[in-house]
Scaffold this active site. Structure first.
Site, PDB file in Angstrom:
ATOM      1  N   ALA A  66       0.864  -1.178   0.000  1.00 42.16           N
ATOM      2  CA  ALA A  66       0.000   0.000   0.000  1.00 42.16           C
ATOM      3  C   ALA A  66       0.902   1.229   0.000  1.00 42.16           C
ATOM      4  O   ALA A  66       2.052   1.165   0.437  1.00 42.16           O
ATOM      5  CB  ALA A  66      -0.884  -0.011   1.231  1.00 42.16           C
ATOM      6  N   GLY A 111       0.639  -4.919   0.874  1.00 45.47           N
ATOM      7  CA  GLY A 111      -0.564  -4.982   0.044  1.00 45.47           C
ATOM      8  C   GLY A 111      -0.339  -5.725  -1.268  1.00 45.47           C
ATOM      9  O   GLY A 111      -1.285  -6.248  -1.862  1.00 45.47           O
ATOM     10  N   GLU A 114      -0.788  -9.273  -0.405  1.00 45.50           N
ATOM     11  CA  GLU A 114      -2.228  -9.476  -0.194  1.00 45.50           C
ATOM     12  C   GLU A 114      -2.977  -9.526  -1.524  1.00 45.50           C
ATOM     13  O   GLU A 114      -3.950 -10.268  -1.670  1.00 45.50           O
ATOM     14  CB  GLU A 114      -2.770  -8.367   0.710  1.00 45.50           C
ATOM     15  CG  GLU A 114      -2.217  -8.470   2.131  1.00 45.50           C
ATOM     16  CD  GLU A 114      -2.471  -7.227   2.961  1.00 45.50           C
ATOM     17  OE1 GLU A 114      -1.940  -6.148   2.601  1.00 45.50           O
ATOM     18  OE2 GLU A 114      -3.195  -7.320   3.956  1.00 45.50           O
ATOM     19  N   GLU A 134       4.281  -4.983   7.540  1.00 49.93           N
ATOM     20  CA  GLU A 134       3.513  -3.879   8.145  1.00 49.93           C
ATOM     21  C   GLU A 134       3.929  -3.556   9.573  1.00 49.93           C
ATOM     22  O   GLU A 134       3.910  -2.396   9.989  1.00 49.93           O
ATOM     23  CB  GLU A 134       2.003  -4.204   8.102  1.00 49.93           C
ATOM     24  CG  GLU A 134       1.378  -4.123   6.717  1.00 49.93           C
ATOM     25  CD  GLU A 134       1.545  -5.407   5.903  1.00 49.93           C
ATOM     26  OE1 GLU A 134       2.262  -6.324   6.358  1.00 49.93           O
ATOM     27  OE2 GLU A 134       0.959  -5.480   4.806  1.00 49.93           O
TER      28      GLU A 134
HETATM   29  N1  DAK Z   1       4.537   3.137  -0.812  1.00 47.87           N
HETATM   30  C1  DAK Z   1       4.907   4.294  -1.421  1.00 47.87           C
HETATM   31  N2  DAK Z   1       6.038   4.436  -2.122  1.00 47.87           N
HETATM   32  C2  DAK Z   1       6.840   3.371  -2.217  1.00 47.87           C
HETATM   33  C3  DAK Z   1       6.536   2.126  -1.600  1.00 47.87           C
HETATM   34  C4  DAK Z   1       5.299   2.027  -0.884  1.00 47.87           C
HETATM   35  N3  DAK Z   1       4.891   0.912  -0.315  1.00 47.87           N
HETATM   36  N4  DAK Z   1       7.539   1.271  -1.874  1.00 47.87           N
HETATM   37  C5  DAK Z   1       8.430   1.950  -2.618  1.00 47.87           C
HETATM   38  N5  DAK Z   1       8.028   3.204  -2.826  1.00 47.87           N
HETATM   39  C6  DAK Z   1       8.704   4.251  -3.585  1.00 47.87           C
HETATM   40  C7  DAK Z   1       9.887   4.804  -2.803  1.00 47.87           C
HETATM   41  O1  DAK Z   1       9.472   5.774  -1.871  1.00 47.87           O
HETATM   42  C8  DAK Z   1      10.732   5.388  -3.916  1.00 47.87           C
HETATM   43  O2  DAK Z   1      10.182   6.619  -4.301  1.00 47.87           O
HETATM   44  P1  DAK Z   1      11.137   7.906  -4.610  1.00 47.87           P
HETATM   45  O3  DAK Z   1      11.920   8.108  -3.356  1.00 47.87           O
HETATM   46  O4  DAK Z   1      11.987   7.444  -5.776  1.00 47.87           O
HETATM   47  O5  DAK Z   1      10.174   9.006  -4.936  1.00 47.87           O
HETATM   48  C9  DAK Z   1      10.498   4.416  -5.056  1.00 47.87           C
HETATM   49  O6  DAK Z   1       9.287   3.715  -4.747  1.00 47.87           O
HETATM   50  C10 DAK Z   1      11.596   3.389  -5.197  1.00 47.87           C
HETATM   51  O7  DAK Z   1      11.783   2.762  -3.938  1.00 47.87           O
HETATM   52  P2  DAK Z   1      13.199   2.655  -3.214  1.00 47.87           P
HETATM   53  O8  DAK Z   1      14.097   3.797  -3.616  1.00 47.87           O
HETATM   54  O9  DAK Z   1      12.953   2.456  -1.772  1.00 47.87           O
HETATM   55  O10 DAK Z   1      13.780   1.328  -3.892  1.00 47.87           O
HETATM   56  P3  DAK Z   1      14.784   0.271  -3.260  1.00 47.87           P
HETATM   57  O11 DAK Z   1      15.154  -0.644  -4.356  1.00 47.87           O
HETATM   58  O12 DAK Z   1      15.880   0.959  -2.504  1.00 47.87           O
HETATM   59  O13 DAK Z   1      13.911  -0.529  -2.169  1.00 47.87           O
HETATM   60  C11 DAK Z   1      11.937  -1.689  -1.363  1.00 47.87           C
HETATM   61  C12 DAK Z   1      12.816  -1.288  -2.601  1.00 47.87           C
HETATM   62  C13 DAK Z   1      10.700  -2.392  -1.889  1.00 47.87           C
HETATM   63  C14 DAK Z   1      12.740  -2.672  -0.480  1.00 47.87           C
HETATM   64  C15 DAK Z   1      11.615  -0.406  -0.573  1.00 47.87           C
HETATM   65  O14 DAK Z   1      11.067   0.542  -1.469  1.00 47.87           O
HETATM   66  C16 DAK Z   1      10.612  -0.653   0.523  1.00 47.87           C
HETATM   67  O15 DAK Z   1      10.952  -1.169   1.599  1.00 47.87           O
HETATM   68  N6  DAK Z   1       9.354  -0.279   0.265  1.00 47.87           N
HETATM   69  C17 DAK Z   1       8.298  -0.390   1.235  1.00 47.87           C
HETATM   70  C18 DAK Z   1       7.874  -1.827   1.339  1.00 47.87           C
HETATM   71  C19 DAK Z   1       6.818  -2.002   2.386  1.00 47.87           C
HETATM   72  O16 DAK Z   1       7.022  -1.724   3.575  1.00 47.87           O
HETATM   73  N7  DAK Z   1       5.614  -2.439   1.940  1.00 47.87           N
HETATM   74  C20 DAK Z   1       4.527  -2.573   2.828  1.00 47.87           C
HETATM   75  C21 DAK Z   1       3.741  -1.298   2.778  1.00 47.87           C
HETATM   76  S1  DAK Z   1       2.575  -1.243   4.057  1.00 47.87           S
HETATM   77  C22 DAK Z   1      -4.073  -0.562   6.555  1.00 47.87           C
HETATM   78  C23 DAK Z   1      -4.074  -0.428   5.214  1.00 47.87           C
HETATM   79  C24 DAK Z   1      -3.086  -1.007   4.483  1.00 47.87           C
HETATM   80  C25 DAK Z   1      -2.071  -1.693   5.074  1.00 47.87           C
HETATM   81  C26 DAK Z   1      -2.067  -1.817   6.429  1.00 47.87           C
HETATM   82  C27 DAK Z   1      -3.068  -1.273   7.188  1.00 47.87           C
HETATM   83  N8  DAK Z   1      -5.098   0.081   7.308  1.00 47.87           N
HETATM   84  C28 DAK Z   1      -5.673   1.211   6.705  1.00 47.87           C
HETATM   85  C29 DAK Z   1      -5.425  -0.378   8.589  1.00 47.87           C
HETATM   86  C30 DAK Z   1      -1.052  -2.224   4.258  1.00 47.87           C
HETATM   87  C31 DAK Z   1       0.171  -1.772   4.414  1.00 47.87           C
HETATM   88  C32 DAK Z   1       1.240  -1.994   3.478  1.00 47.87           C
HETATM   89  O17 DAK Z   1       1.178  -2.585   2.426  1.00 47.87           O
END
Ligand code: DAK
Length: 257
Positions: A66, A111, A114, A134
């Site tokens: 997400a 997400g 998911e 998360e």
């Molecule tokens: N959201 C927004 N932007 C994202 C993103 C994400 N999940 N993942 C990556 N990006 C963006 C980065 O910010 C970056 O943008 P710029 O800085 O270039 O503008 C671009 O994509 C490239 O990412 P990186 O520079 O970080 O690339 P790397 O190769 O260094 O790293 C990575 C790739 C996938 C390991 C890293 O980007 C990362 O850790 N991303 C986040 C992964 C993550 O934590 N995913 C889970 C997200 S939380 C709920 C609703 C929903 C949810 C929970 C509760 N409620 C409302 C109760 C669900 C939550 C999730 O899914």
């Protein structure tokens, strides 16, 4: 709402959706979710639909979760609405009456994982990375992960992934049953194209019935689920497909479904 966040290719009932936000690693924001729901609503009533593949643009990421930047400032009420939007959309995906395939190239996190769990199949590149990270962000999976992940891989592994937030590689995802196949990245596209053709070439009514029996049966006690299978099995004999399939076998030719 932009219509460009989801690319749709339709090849005679074999449909491919591509989430098109590669600069954000295809992270799911409200606009992507709204557009995905719109596309799925169009697809679900189509009698000619045979199979659907969903993927993310680029070679780096299926979906990296997400959109964290969008979620960051949300109040509890806004968070509930955002997650509800995704839950409804993923339910639509899960209940699409034809087989659905997540083509997972690269990151499949939060997400994104998911989203893959709401599909019938997941086929991953050998460099794919999976996880429910998360808790590292101070939340829990909100798009169905706490419920679909244990149903797919069992509660022990789901607790492991959802409470550590650790990432796993494609081979571990295969070993725990999170994905169906792992392919070298260069062969992934061809493999999934063939898979979609194979799914689309089988009897469309029986493929739909098999999906329905498994999905609906999983939510029922065994006796009710077996009764459901029995009814759907009988239903298969009501159309032309069973006659064609069995006649083709006896006549030593390929069925024409
Ligand atoms: N959201 C927004 N932007 C994202 C993103 C994400 N999940 N993942 C990556 N990006 C963006 C980065 O910010 C970056 O943008 P710029 O800085 O270039 O503008 C671009 O994509 C490239 O990412 P990186 O520079 O970080 O690339 P790397 O190769 O260094 O790293 C990575 C790739 C996938 C390991 C890293 O980007 C990362 O850790 N991303 C986040 C992964 C993550 O934590 N995913 C889970 C997200 S939380 C709920 C609703 C929903 C949810 C929970 C509760 N409620 C409302 C109760 C669900 C939550 C999730 O899914």
């Amino acid at each position: 709402m932009s219509e460009k966040l989801i690319d749709v290719i339709d090849n005679a009932g074999l449909v491919r959706l591509t989430i098109n936000r590669p600069k954000a690693l295809n992270a799911l924001n409200s606009d992507v979710l709204a557009e995905l729901e719109h596309v799925l609503a169009d697809l679900e009533g189509r009698a000619d639909l045979r199979a659907m593949v969903i993927t993310g643009a680029g070679e780096k990421s299926f979906v990296a979760g997400a959109d964290i930047a969008e979620m960051r400032e949300k109040t509890p009420e806004q968070a509930r609405d955002f997650a509800r939007q995704a839950l409804d959309t993923f339910k639509r995906l899960e209940t699409l009456p034809v087989p659905t395939v997540a083509l997972v190239n690269g990151f499949c996190l939060g997400g994104g994982c998911e989203l893959a769990l709401a599909c019938d199949w997941a086929v991953a590149s050998d460099n794919a990375i999976f996880g429910q990270p998360e808790v590292l962000l101070g939340v829990i999976p909100g798009f169905g992960g706490t419920q679909r992940l244990p149903r797919r891989v069992g509660p022990a592994m789901a607790i492991d992934l959802c409470t550590t937030g650790r990432k796993i590689d494609a081979n571990e995802a295969l070993r725990i049953g999170l994905v169906n196949r792992v392919m070298p990245q260069a062969e992934l596209e061809d493999y999934v194209e063939e898979l979609a053709k194979q799914l689309g070439g089988n009897g469309p009514q029986s493929v739909r019935a098999a999906k329905q029996a498994i999905h609906d049966g999983m939510d029922q006690d065994l006796d009710s689920a077996l009764a459901l299978e029995n009814a759907l099995f009988a239903f298969c004999f009501a159309g032309e497909e069973q006659s064609e399939g069995m006649s083709a076998f006896v006549e030593k030719r390929k069925p024409n479904f």
